[in-house]
Design a protein around this motif. Structure first.
Motif, short mmCIF file in Angstrom:
data_model
loop_
_atom_site.label_atom_id
_atom_site.label_comp_id
_atom_site.label_asym_id
_atom_site.label_seq_id
_atom_site.Cartn_x
_atom_site.Cartn_y
_atom_site.Cartn_z
N MET A 29 3.35 -9.90 8.06
CA MET A 29 4.53 -10.49 7.42
C MET A 29 5.40 -9.36 6.89
O MET A 29 4.89 -8.36 6.38
N ASP A 30 6.70 -9.53 7.02
CA ASP A 30 7.63 -8.48 6.59
C ASP A 30 7.43 -8.10 5.13
O ASP A 30 7.51 -6.92 4.78
N ASN A 31 7.16 -9.09 4.29
CA ASN A 31 7.06 -8.80 2.85
C ASN A 31 5.78 -8.06 2.47
O ASN A 31 5.60 -7.69 1.31
N GLU A 32 4.91 -7.82 3.44
CA GLU A 32 3.70 -7.04 3.18
C GLU A 32 3.84 -5.58 3.64
O GLU A 32 2.92 -4.80 3.49
N THR A 33 4.98 -5.24 4.21
CA THR A 33 5.19 -3.89 4.73
C THR A 33 5.96 -3.04 3.72
O THR A 33 6.67 -3.58 2.86
N PRO A 34 5.86 -1.71 3.81
CA PRO A 34 6.58 -0.84 2.86
C PRO A 34 8.09 -1.00 3.01
O PRO A 34 8.63 -0.77 4.10
N PRO A 35 8.80 -1.37 1.97
CA PRO A 35 10.25 -1.60 2.08
C PRO A 35 11.03 -0.36 2.49
O PRO A 35 12.07 -0.47 3.15
N THR A 36 10.53 0.82 2.14
CA THR A 36 11.27 2.05 2.47
C THR A 36 11.22 2.38 3.95
O THR A 36 12.02 3.19 4.44
N SER A 37 10.29 1.76 4.69
CA SER A 37 10.16 2.05 6.13
C SER A 37 10.94 1.06 6.99
O SER A 37 10.88 1.14 8.22
#
Length: 362
Positions: free
Chosen positions: A271-279
């Motif tokens: 899920m997108d919300n589990e990935t590092p936002p800076t990447s």
């Protein structure tokens, strides 16, 4: 059902562990001629994979790499003929690192690359450079064939530190940028087309009876980091000419459709919300793009997860992606992978209902 994976032109690694190496006789040839392997801009060879530049070169006891792969596939089909279409229902044709159609642009095994690095172009061996020079001459720009992009950063760069992946005059949108990326991705697609043509021809007789057919499958790498940028640099170095203004998966889907092959993709649990936002990751966006392309070109999708998930959120995300309301259900799903953790009480209590739901709906 048994899914088999063909792989002869690359070492097959599982989570960094060497599982199946290149044949010894190929390694012996590579010891004498390093240019049968991919090379990066700093002269480092990757002896896990044969470069695409040797596809049509008779460097292997008078045989080309494609001919050797064809011999291997023929031997397999001949040996296991009694099980084809009954026990063996899917054959995944390995087309690159870990069986995936891509360049080894993100080599994590030796520590060169770390997430979320953009990776490096893999085109500096003698044979790929000869091909690039020929393409540049045909374009009327022979100087474009002297080298790959010199401003594309290194394995662990971010897009902002690599001008080629920005929108300047020397970037990916320039005439040179388009030429190079078109050539780089086209070599990958030509490789897929050539191998699939041979594989499809061998399996043709198993397609006549729908009840006992064998599905040809191709894996691609789901390069989801930096997906929300304009240039999608990590995809570009892997060989997918996919940007915010260009669909890099449509041509591949067209090739698969031509050969009656399915596409295997991962990230079903992500899920997108589990990935590092800076990447600037978007596994969900990439999955949706490929789902749209597969529907357009009428090809089957098969799926798997990228990381172990035993929690309810991850498992039900897999189910939701397998049975997306606006797309056909995936043809099959491979859970990656069962181990001792599966049988811990909490994990098992989540996993059993998930399997029941999947098997009921499939």
């Amino acid at each position: 059902m048994l899914l088999c994976l063909f792989t002869q032109t690359c070492t097959y690694r599982l989570e960094g562990r060497e599982a199946v190496s290149l044949p010894l006789w190929i390694l012996e040839i590579g010891h004498l001629n390093k240019d049968i392997y991919y090379q990066d801009q700093n002269g480092f060879y990757n002896d896990d994979c044969l470069t695409l530049g040797v596809d049509e070169r008779p460097l292997f006891s008078g045989r080309t790499a494609l001919q050797c792969y064809e011999d291997f596939m023929f031997s397999f089909v001949n040996k296991f003929e009694p099980f084809m279409g009954t026990l063996i229902e899917e054959i995944c044709v390995g087309l690159g690192p870990c069986g995936e159609l891509r360049y080894p642009a993100h080599p994590f095994v030796d520590g060169k690359w770390r997430f979320p690095g953009i990776g490096e172009f893999q085109c500096y061996d003698k044979y790929m450079m000869e091909d690039l020079k020929m393409a540049a001459c045909q374009e009327g720009k022979p100087h474009w064939g002297n080298q790959g992009p010199q401003n594309a950063g290194c394995y662990n760069s971010c897009p902002s530190g690599a001008p080629f992946f920005e929108e300047g005059q020397d970037g990916f949108l320039s005439d040179y940028g388009h030429f190079f990326l078109e050539w780089y991705s086209d070599r990958l697609l030509r490789h897929a087309d050539a191998v699939l043509a041979k594989a499809a021809n061998m399996l043709e007789k198993y397609q006549e009876n729908e009840q006992s057919s064998v599905l040809l499958v191709v894996k691609i790498g789901m390069i989801y980091w930096w997906y929300q940028t304009e240039s999608h640099p990590a995809e570009l170095t892997a060989g997918y000419y996919n940007t915010a203004v260009r669909d890099g998966y449509d041509h591949l889907a067209l090739i698969l459709s031509h050969h009656g092959a399915a596409l295997q993709i991962s990230c079903f649990e992500m899920m997108d919300n589990e990935t590092p936002p800076t990447s600037l990751c978007s596994p969900e966006g990439l999955l949706q793009q490929i789902r749209t392309v597969s529907k357009k070109r009428i090809i089957h999708l098969t799926g798997r997860n990228t990381y172990e998930r035993f929690d309810k959120a991850g498992l039900w995300q897999i189910h939701a992606n397998c049975y997306h309301p606006q797309a056909e259900a995936v043809r099959s799903f491979t859970y990656f992978r069962m181990n001792d953790k599966t049988f811990k009480v909490e994990n098992w209590n989540n996993f059993v209902p998930f399997v029941r739901k999947m098997s009921t709906d499939m």
